[in-house]
Design an enzyme around this catalytic site. Structure first.
Site, PDB file in Angstrom:
ATOM      1  N   SER A   1      86.465 -13.734 -12.592  1.00 11.32           N
ATOM      2  CA  SER A   1      86.966 -14.752 -11.944  1.00 11.32           C
ATOM      3  C   SER A   1      85.316 -15.182 -10.679  1.00 11.32           C
ATOM      4  O   SER A   1      85.226 -13.876 -10.479  1.00 11.32           O
ATOM      5  CB  SER A   1      87.988 -14.107 -11.368  1.00 11.32           C
ATOM      6  OG  SER A   1      88.604 -14.766 -10.247  1.00 11.32           O
ATOM      7  N   ALA A   2      84.902 -16.401 -10.991  1.00 15.29           N
ATOM      8  CA  ALA A   2      83.993 -16.860  -9.962  1.00 15.29           C
ATOM      9  C   ALA A   2      84.122 -16.140  -8.595  1.00 15.29           C
ATOM     10  O   ALA A   2      82.915 -15.995  -8.272  1.00 15.29           O
ATOM     11  CB  ALA A   2      83.693 -17.906 -10.272  1.00 15.29           C
TER      12      ALA A   2
ATOM     13  N   ASN B   1      90.032  -2.214  -7.851  1.00 18.56           N
ATOM     14  CA  ASN B   1      90.027  -3.747  -6.926  1.00 18.56           C
ATOM     15  C   ASN B   1      89.951  -2.310  -5.473  1.00 18.56           C
ATOM     16  O   ASN B   1      89.643  -2.623  -4.466  1.00 18.56           O
ATOM     17  CB  ASN B   1      91.020  -4.561  -6.291  1.00 18.56           C
ATOM     18  CG  ASN B   1      92.041  -4.483  -6.784  1.00 18.56           C
ATOM     19  OD1 ASN B   1      92.285  -4.065  -8.542  1.00 18.56           O
ATOM     20  ND2 ASN B   1      92.943  -4.878  -6.747  1.00 18.56           N
TER      21      ASN B   1
ATOM     22  N   GLY C   1      90.926 -14.938 -12.604  1.00 19.20           N
ATOM     23  CA  GLY C   1      91.164 -13.908 -12.755  1.00 19.20           C
ATOM     24  C   GLY C   1      92.547 -13.836 -13.519  1.00 19.20           C
ATOM     25  O   GLY C   1      93.148 -13.109 -14.143  1.00 19.20           O
ATOM     26  N   SER C   2      93.815 -13.892 -12.691  1.00 20.18           N
ATOM     27  CA  SER C   2      95.159 -14.285 -13.050  1.00 20.18           C
ATOM     28  C   SER C   2      95.228 -14.534 -14.145  1.00 20.18           C
ATOM     29  O   SER C   2      96.132 -14.384 -15.601  1.00 20.18           O
ATOM     30  CB  SER C   2      95.866 -15.029 -12.058  1.00 20.18           C
ATOM     31  OG  SER C   2      95.718 -14.039 -10.716  1.00 20.18           O
TER      32      SER C   2
ATOM     33  N   CYS D   1     102.859  -2.357   5.831  1.00 16.89           N
ATOM     34  CA  CYS D   1     103.967  -1.687   6.574  1.00 16.89           C
ATOM     35  C   CYS D   1     104.672  -3.871   6.843  1.00 16.89           C
ATOM     36  O   CYS D   1     105.979  -4.458   7.140  1.00 16.89           O
ATOM     37  CB  CYS D   1     103.605  -1.514   7.445  1.00 16.89           C
ATOM     38  SG  CYS D   1     103.429   0.052   6.878  1.00 16.89           S
TER      39      CYS D   1
ATOM     40  N   GLN E   1      86.367  -7.076 -10.939  1.00 15.97           N
ATOM     41  CA  GLN E   1      85.577  -6.244 -10.215  1.00 15.97           C
ATOM     42  C   GLN E   1      84.009  -6.040 -10.699  1.00 15.97           C
ATOM     43  O   GLN E   1      83.708  -5.769  -9.760  1.00 15.97           O
ATOM     44  CB  GLN E   1      86.120  -5.058  -9.385  1.00 15.97           C
ATOM     45  CG  GLN E   1      87.625  -5.160  -8.401  1.00 15.97           C
ATOM     46  CD  GLN E   1      87.173  -6.267  -7.601  1.00 15.97           C
ATOM     47  OE1 GLN E   1      86.312  -5.268  -6.429  1.00 15.97           O
ATOM     48  NE2 GLN E   1      88.273  -6.292  -6.547  1.00 15.97           N
TER      49      GLN E   1
END
Ligand SMILES: *Cc1c(COP(=O)(O)O)cnc(C)c1O
Length: 398
Positions: A202-203, A154, A74-75, A328, A182
């Site tokens: 993305s798989a 997402n 995906g990226s 955080c 997604q």
């Protein structure tokens, strides 16, 4: 007492690889390992299975096989779509429109392009995470070359009005990209009907392997290459093909899109059982995301005055895997950009819990969470001076 059974509720982060998918992939590591660029028979076979997977992906999206390009996930697909269109269309304009709630693969790519002289508009969203089509239309100028809006978020699961947004892009002759990572397997997609020019997937988000994805590029779209080298993927994306991964992607997308309605009805029933139970058992909560327009498996709720990350640690102790919009321990006190974009005050954003359900989950899992979670929340609230004070001041009646 032994270890608790793992209750995996983080399907938006990644899914397990379905055994059928693994079985389909295995021969391409050990037996049919030929480099598709070579000319002997076993290499020709590799080429054939890649083309078969391309057909499987095209079918799932409503596009043509020649419009599907395999990537590392995906990226990469997001980077390629946005940088590729930006650099190829620089002479036509330097303006790109996206939203405040995109995945970092889109947001950080846009921030990179700002340093390269592009102007980016980050559209706001409403309290549910929805983009307003009228706002999109207002943002378009004669310099706009690309609109990139995610199909489904997402974190909060909100599903954007993609066909409507695509129609606006088409009307103004601006390319329209959607990050559908997604959405695959959860909502029906048709790139033609929805006016989508570029689509990322993305798989590993739909029971396929990690490290493989695809970019749909509609015929005629002007786009630069991102990965230079050999002539693979119709000379558009260099690198020896991840054959096993591509076979796995093809198999996974075929499985995931075979019965989208049946799958989402089942997952949504589990999610609604979880949500109903949490509403009944835990006071002072806020449901994040849209009440109806949301991914079937997405549950996102804020528990005021407690820390998402403390909640996750206690849940992990009981074998429950989830995630939070709080960050955080990652060193930044900033809550997630999505939580801020829907208008949550930071202390509410920090107390958010995302559970994303999938094929691995059962009603028994939901009931276990409904036993554990209320105890975790009340224990953490007992330790929270702010919550105690709010209760004393009558702001809360527990
Ligand atoms: C997971 C995800 C990505 C990144 O995909 P990778 O294959 O992990 O690179 C991009 N966009 C969205 C919406 C995602 O959920």
């Amino acid at each position: 007492m032994g270890k608790p059974r793992i209750i995996y509720m983080d399907h938006a982060a990644t899914t397990y690889t379905h055994p059928e998918v693994v079985n389909a992939m295995l021969p391409y590591y050990t037996e049919h390992f030929g480099n598709p660029s070579s000319i002997y028979t076993i290499a020709r076979n590799s080429k054939k299975v890649i083309e078969a997977a391309r057909v499987q992906v095209a079918k799932a999206l409503g596009g043509d096989a020649e419009e599907i390009y395999f990537t590392s996930g995906g990226s990469e697909s997001d980077n390629w779509a946005i940088k590729g269109v930006a650099f190829a269309n620089r002479k036509r304009g330097n303006h790109i429109i996206t939203t405040k709630i995109e995945h970092h693969a889109v947001l950080h790519t846009c921030q990179f392009l700002e340093k390269e002289g592009f102007r980016i508009t980050y559209l706001p969203v409403d309290q549910y995470g929805l983009v307003d089509p009228a706002e999109l239309e207002k943002a378009i100028t004669d310099q706009t070359i690309l609109i990139s809006i995610m199909y489904a978020n997402n974190e909060i699961g909100t599903i954007e009005p993609i066909a409507e947004l695509g129609a606006i892009a088409r009307k103004h002759k601006v390319y329209f990209h959607t990050d559908a990572v997604q959405a695959i397997g959860n909502v029906p997609i048709d790139v033609k009907v929805q006016n989508i020019d570029l689509l990322s997937l993305s798989a590993h988000k739909f029971y396929g392997p990690k490290g493989v994805g695809a970019l749909y590029i509609k015929k005629g779209v002007q786009i630069e290459n991102l990965i230079h080298g050999g002539g693979q993927e119709h000379k558009r994306r260099a690198g020896t093909e991840n054959i096993a991964g591509i076979v796995g992607l093809g198999k996974a997308i075929e499985r995931a899109t075979a019965d989208i309605v049946g799958h989402s009805v089942k997952i949504k029933a589990l999610r609604d059982r979880l949500l109903k139970g949490v509403i009944e058992k835990i006071p002072d909560i806020r449901i994040n995301g849209h009440p109806e327009r949301r991914l079937p498996g997405n549950f996102n709720v804020s528990f005021e005055f407690i820390e998402g990350e403390s909640m996750l640690l206690w849940l992990d102790d009981a074998g429950i895997c989830g995630s939070t919009g709080s960050a955080c321990t990652s060193g930044s006190l900033e809550p997630s950009h999505v939580m801020l974009a829907i208008g949550l005050p930071p202390e509410v954003a920090h107390g958010s819990l995302r559970l994303t359900l999938g094929d691995a989950n059962t009603e028994q899992d939901i009931d276990t969470v409904l036993e554990v979670l209320p105890k975790v929340v009340s224990r953490l609230r007992d330790m929270s001076p702010l919550y105690q004070k709010a209760v004393k001041n009558g702001e809360y009646n527990v």
